[in-house]
Design an enzyme around this catalytic site. Structure first.
Site, PDB file in Angstrom:
ATOM      1  N   GLU A   1       0.624  -1.284   0.044  1.00  0.00           N
ATOM      2  CA  GLU A   1       0.000   0.015   0.048  1.00  0.00           C
ATOM      3  C   GLU A   1       0.877   1.274  -0.039  1.00  0.00           C
ATOM      4  O   GLU A   1       0.620   2.038  -0.651  1.00  0.00           O
ATOM      5  CB  GLU A   1      -0.885  -0.003   1.154  1.00  0.00           C
TER       6      GLU A   1
ATOM      7  N   HIS B   1     -11.655  -4.845   9.572  1.00  0.00           N
ATOM      8  CA  HIS B   1     -12.036  -4.441   8.300  1.00  0.00           C
ATOM      9  C   HIS B   1     -13.460  -3.868   8.120  1.00  0.00           C
ATOM     10  O   HIS B   1     -14.080  -4.012   7.217  1.00  0.00           O
ATOM     11  CB  HIS B   1     -12.100  -5.697   7.478  1.00  0.00           C
TER      12      HIS B   1
HETATM   13  C1  LIG Z   1      -2.422  -4.352   4.423  1.00  0.00           C
HETATM   14  C2  LIG Z   1      -3.133  -5.103   3.489  1.00  0.00           C
HETATM   15  N1  LIG Z   1      -3.454  -4.951   2.421  1.00  0.00           N
HETATM   16  C3  LIG Z   1      -4.270  -5.913   1.795  1.00  0.00           C
HETATM   17  C4  LIG Z   1      -5.007  -6.860   2.280  1.00  0.00           C
HETATM   18  C5  LIG Z   1      -5.978  -7.679   1.539  1.00  0.00           C
HETATM   19  N2  LIG Z   1      -5.494  -8.984   1.527  1.00  0.00           N
HETATM   20  C6  LIG Z   1      -5.995 -10.038   2.293  1.00  0.00           C
HETATM   21  S1  LIG Z   1      -5.289 -11.324   1.930  1.00  0.00           S
HETATM   22  C7  LIG Z   1      -4.431 -10.782   0.829  1.00  0.00           C
HETATM   23  C8  LIG Z   1      -3.505 -11.823   0.280  1.00  0.00           C
HETATM   24  C9  LIG Z   1      -2.602 -12.259   1.089  1.00  0.00           C
HETATM   25  O1  LIG Z   1      -1.657 -13.170   0.191  1.00  0.00           O
HETATM   26  P1  LIG Z   1      -0.482 -13.984   0.998  1.00  0.00           P
HETATM   27  O2  LIG Z   1       0.260 -13.008   1.929  1.00  0.00           O
HETATM   28  O3  LIG Z   1       0.210 -14.805   0.160  1.00  0.00           O
HETATM   29  O4  LIG Z   1      -1.301 -14.979   2.127  1.00  0.00           O
HETATM   30  P2  LIG Z   1      -2.328 -16.057   1.633  1.00  0.00           P
HETATM   31  O5  LIG Z   1      -3.768 -15.345   1.613  1.00  0.00           O
HETATM   32  O6  LIG Z   1      -2.054 -16.756   0.467  1.00  0.00           O
HETATM   33  O7  LIG Z   1      -2.441 -16.932   2.772  1.00  0.00           O
HETATM   34  C10 LIG Z   1      -4.631  -9.541   0.544  1.00  0.00           C
HETATM   35  C11 LIG Z   1      -4.136  -8.755  -0.421  1.00  0.00           C
HETATM   36  C12 LIG Z   1      -4.910  -6.963   3.459  1.00  0.00           C
HETATM   37  N3  LIG Z   1      -5.648  -7.883   4.587  1.00  0.00           N
HETATM   38  N4  LIG Z   1      -3.944  -5.998   4.276  1.00  0.00           N
END
Ligand SMILES: Cc1ncc(C[n+]2csc(CCOP(=O)(O)OP(=O)(O)O)c2C)c(N)n1
Ligand SMILES: Cc1ncc(C[n+]2csc(CCOP(=O)(O)OP(=O)(O)O)c2C)c(N)n1
Ligand SMILES: [Mg+2]
Ligand SMILES: [Mg+2]
Lengths: 336, 341, 341, 336
Positions: free
Chosen positions: D57, D126
């Protein structure tokens, strides 16, 4: 002692009495703090308890949260409040909700200290007060300091409090001198305002730097105003404020923040709600203008409401029962 | 294998200890997690639960391998994709499900939800809904252990996509410079939401990022419990003995979509099928058979028993009471007030 | 060398172009920066200026080498330690000093101050007072260039300490995955505020961090203009030709304290003296002599001329008018209102 | 069309008419946006103009700032407002001050879109609205949307505005349907409030989700209230609000934010300041409680002031001329 020394004293006294209290931040150890608010602490308590961090506000603020959860009482220094702009998440969305999100399994006895405000020629990215970043956070206590004694008393109370607290320290006051009573009797209660000057003509609610300027304004104007030093901004002391305004019938909030989004609106709104029919005139705010903090010395000096400006507005308010225009409107410089 | 099955009333600490009893118990936990997530998927799809959820299908072995090597006194942060971790660490299906269904008896009283599982008895901090947010907190827990010269370990579990957020970098650096007892475990399941790793991250081997912090690292098959255990054990030993942090990259795959509504149409053809050949349930089952610990019949028996217990749990939890309205005002600090802990 | 000296009325674009005229011009700029910072130090110490300031003594060669290789249409972000960069890029001592003294004719009208130097004619964005904050902005400028298929380059100059903040990591990653025309220049002057790099950063060779993003990198002697030019030229060429970002680590040393009041008592004994042997002014002077371009007398003459001009500038700027009060309300957007650009 | 489709339409129309408009954010391209607010845009405008970002972000918000300075008109999506907690610096301390810090040399025609609010079962990290993070920022426009039409009109105005704007989009409204007039005539003016329902008994100031709930409350209660949809929160439309309250003599602000630090206080304070003597009764706020947003469906439903709750308070206010207690006090559940 100076206000910054009162902070050192508070930290020192808490560290002496509780081995779980530790401090961290950028250059708080070897250098004694960029504003000398931890001078001598490394020497007394050693590098385990007094830690210099990398320039990683997110990590070390969050580390404060984790360390607090794991049983320490960390005091984290954020050199300028602006730097929380990369780490607010850890405090607002994280720390403040940990107890709630664990049904009381977790405590976060964390203190974040941040220097705030104008008056030191640091320009617009190092002079904001930014209280509004943290005030709408159930579970987070927001406090501030105004004199060496309140700095000592609030800091110790904050360290002892089981929840997360952010203490906003007006940078321009670090060098101010005043008497400090150390020890238990010098400790203040979070959530409790102080009456900095009793009076009956009107109630001034001030905080941080504006306590000093308001007191000076009262002096200058000769008005018998009651000056309340709010000290804790969230949750603020409704009882003390309402009791005072109930007596005086008049409320003026003096703020360093710009008019838009400033903390004083909530005081005005709450007082209006509770005491509407007993108000003698409109409660109002004297604020900084809706502008970034200017660098130029003369211009910066006008940013914070000055004693003469406050005095002018108070006098006019009492004389006319109506709300005066701020200096920039009154002087035809800028129309709101 | 009835004797291997924990009573449904087992405490989370007992359920944790059970993982060390043997491969069967670990297999059973994998099966439980799998069954839990599959059933949850159905419950969400049917509208029985509001909000959203993030399943950890395919990531069971990592959670179980990790949990096996940790003590309940170690502290762990996880993410919104936290069911596997919570169940592996010892939370019961009932506890996790009641949280997800917002029930009064849930660990946060139904106020947290799917993304916020917590059980401090087994060292699980409220899981974090903000990507990267758990890492600094884990650094802090490690700091507390080092500060008090305790041999506990702090563990952060997070995804591949999370290695692109600033908190990851700052946390790795801080843990490294202070030599804190932290184990960073990256669950590289190839996707962050709907984006494949190659679209967001210039390298696919995330363990290489540890070099920026002079931090020891390991890469491990996250589908295989023994492999995970070996890597975690080494890192944990390093941490406990003052050797500082370790970064572990576990190669896994997200069998489900990112969250509730996602059917993952963006997957390259054949990718899922490729990874399904390394399905943790499959691998664990095969290992038990190959080593002659359980035969096919016993495995089928175990699987159906676990499934039945889960079904029963669902029925039980559905009927549990909702939290009282007043609880929404509980556990919010106000200054001066005493702490819960 | 009178003919080599730019008139004090030269525009910032002319002053920039002058750097390409020859080694003498670059030496002159180094001398100017050195003289400027030394005089500023005295002015601050005497209380003639309020606020704080961050001198770039010892970092002149990096700024000059960098500026030489950039076009005025390239965009640059810098930091609070920005005087050397601004002067090198082309801002006049008068413009920079009037900003620092808060005068009305300054580029921001005296509202920005020492930490916020800006001149868009030469591509210098308002410098950033927040550590790391310029990097994402540089990524965005690079994005705009790529978007419009322009051959401009975006450059971020920042310190060693700034490589520990999240914005660094995120920016490197984003620039790399999008192959943006960005050059990240890290001025590794060994200190971040009062902390030596080894106390905050587990590695001293920061260029190694580029590997986390599969980004090409270079390490260069930041005290030596030709060395800096070579590295920058290569990175700039890569960027202009679509080859994506580069990370350059320039090894320099901060000869002054961090900011106004700091006397740097924390330096290890002998360290400053060691680095002073590689003082950029010394190196540049020696090179001119060795190559027979200027002799000692001509150099002394140049130095005294530059010094005299600076002294005169100080006297002039001191007397300049302060900004009108009303200017503090200027240049704040309100919706609907037209933009300045 | 649905509100989220109105956002798509606005972005599409701006992108068609101005080649410098581009969008970026997490999963806005291939997936069409986590909330489908950019569906079809990748297909129409291609990967140069519609970009999926890493989870960074800070970097991509700042990249929006840099790209805007360099002449693009970027629209940055922040999936949940909370995520600005790691990137606020770029917007508040950076973008908003760039024009000021360059004496007009630099413009930042940036739009940051962020989904906000409760009602979707996303839990306390959220579901916040967090307007207070951005409202005290001279130079930053803060807008919000309430219906498909306002979403369309505000979004297009925001893209066209030369300064940085953050648009807060109540997540719970994305699926709401309503008519949308596309094209120039459908574009709204930033800084201008809308009268969502004219009336004379009292003035309600609402924003985002509370516009809907306030209109429903008015319907339920049969009170002839004027409902103002603020649309732009900073700077807010004083003229429209003051004119209305001058007519009705009564002001009620209905907010989704917790009482502490909520945006409505400023409306109350400003109206009190300007119209004190013509107010028929105390102006007041109906807010969410000072608590994190609970996950449980029933509890979450009580967080946002519901139409029945608003109707109850309005009715009581008109009947008694005094300010009613919020539900948690009235029902004896929690004492403020
Ligand atoms: C700071 C932030 N940005 C965006 C999100 C939205 N978001 C939730 S899960 C996710 C993907 C995360 O990917 P990863 O770290 O690979 O974990 P996974 O979901 O695959 O376990 C995103 C972008 C968030 N929760 N927090
Ligand atoms: C986010 C943030 N944290 C802390 C600071 C305070 N600060 C100003 S300069 C500085 C040191 C930066 O060191 P480095 O990046 O090496 O640059 P140098 O000053 O050596 O040029 C610090 C910590 C800041 N301005 N911003
Ligand atoms: Mg992933
Ligand atoms: Mg440095």
């Amino acid at each position: 002692m100076r206000l910054r020394q009162a902070i050192v004293a508070a930290l020192q006294d808490e560290m002496r009495s509780d081995p779980s209290v530790m401090i961290m931040g950028e250059d708080v150890a070897v250098a004694g703090g960029p504003f000398k608010t931890s001078e001598g602490l490394l020497e007394e308590f050693g590098p385990n308890r007094v830690r210099d961090t990398p320039i990683s506000e997110m990590a070390f603020t969050g580390a404060g949260v984790g360390a607090a959860i794991a049983g320490l009482k960390p005091v984290v220094e954020i050199m300028f409040m602006e730097f929380l702009g990369v780490a607010l998440d850890q405090l607002v969305t994280g720390a403040a909700k940990m107890r709630y999100l664990s049904k009381g399994q977790v405590s976060v006895p964390l203190v974040v200290r941040a220097s705030v405000g104008s008056g030191s020629g640091f320009g617009s990215q190092h002079s904001q007060t930014l209280e509004n970043w943290v005030t709408s956070t159930p579970g987070l206590t927001v406090a501030t300091v105004s004199t060496p004694q309140t700095a000592y008393g609030i800091m110790r109370a904050a360290v002892r409090d089981p929840g997360p607290t952010i203490v906003l320290e007006p940078r321009a006051l670090y060098a101010v001198r005043g008497p400090v009573e150390r020890g238990e009797s010098g400790i203040l209660r979070l959530g409790k305002a102080l009456i900095a000057r009793p009076g009956s003509a009107l109630t001034i609610v001030a905080m941080g730097q504006t306590v000093t300027t308001s007191l000076a304004a009262v002096e200058q104007s000769g008005i018998d105003a009651e000056v309340i030093d709010l000290l804790t901004l969230a949750p603020w002391d409704r009882e003390t404020v309402l009791e005072s305004v109930a007596r005086t019938g008049r409320l003026v909030v003096v703020e360093e923040a710009p008019e838009s989004g400033g903390w004083g609106s909530e005081i005005v709104a709450a007082v209006t709600r509770e005491l509407f029919s007993s108000l003698a005139a409109a409660p109002f705010r004297i604020t900084a203008p809706n502008a970034p903090v200017p660098y130029n010395r003369e211009l910066e000096a006008r940013f914070l409401p000055q004693p003469s400006e406050i005095a002018r507005q108070l006098t006019s308010y009492l004389a006319t029962d109506s709300v005066p225009a701020p200096w920039w409107v009154a002087e035809g410089i800028h129309h709101d | 294998m009835t004797e291997a099955t924990l009573a449904t009333s087992a405490s989370s600490v007992e359920r944790r200890a059970d993982l060390r009893a043997g491969a069967v118990q670990r297999f059973e936990r994998i099966v439980e997690i799998r069954g839990f997530e599959e059933r949850l998927n159905v419950l969400f799809a049917s509208g029985a639960i509001h909000g959203t959820t993030h399943l950890a299908l395919g990531q069971e072995a990592l959670a179980v391998g990790l949990a096996t090597e940790l003590e309940p006194t170690d502290l762990v942060t996880g993410t919104y994709r936290g069911h596997a971790l919570a169940l592996a660490l010892g939370m019961s299906p009932r506890a996790v499900l009641s949280e997800i269904m917002g029930k009064a008896e849930a660990p946060t009283g139904g106020l947290g939800g799917s993304m916020h599982l917590c059980d401090m008895a087994i060292g699980l901090l409220p899981t974090f809904a903000i990507v990267g947010a758990g890492l600094p907190v884990s650094v802090g827990a490690g700091l507390a252990f080092q500060y008090r010269q305790e041999r506990h370990v702090s563990v952060a579990l997070f995804g591949d996509g999370s290695t692109n957020i600033g908190a990851f970098h700052e946390s790795m650096n801080l843990a490294a410079i202070w030599k804190l007892p932290v184990v960073f475990v990256c669950d590289n399941n190839v996707y962050g939401e709907y984006s494949r790793i190659n679209l967001t991250t210039p390298i696919e081997d995330l363990h290489l990022r540890a070099a920026s912090y002079a931090m020891p690292s390991a890469v491990v098959d996250g589908m295989d419990v023994p492999a995970v255990r070996t890597a975690v054990a080494e890192a944990v030993e390093r941490a406990r003995s003052g050797g500082g942090p370790t970064f572990i990259e576990a190669k896994t795959y997200r069998f489900a979509g990112h969250s509730r509504a996602d059917t993952a149409p963006y997957r390259p053809a054949g990718e899922l099928e490729h990874w399904q050949q390394r399905d943790p349930v499959l691998l664990a089952r095969r290992a038990l058979e190959a080593e002659g610990i359980l035969d096919a019949a016993a495995i089928a028996d175990l699987e159906s028993r676990v499934g039945a217990a889960l079904d029963e749990t669902i029925e039980t939890v559905r009927e549990l009471p909702e939290p009282a309205l007043a609880t929404m005002f509980d556990n919010i600090w106000t200054p001066g007030e005493g702490a819960a802990r």
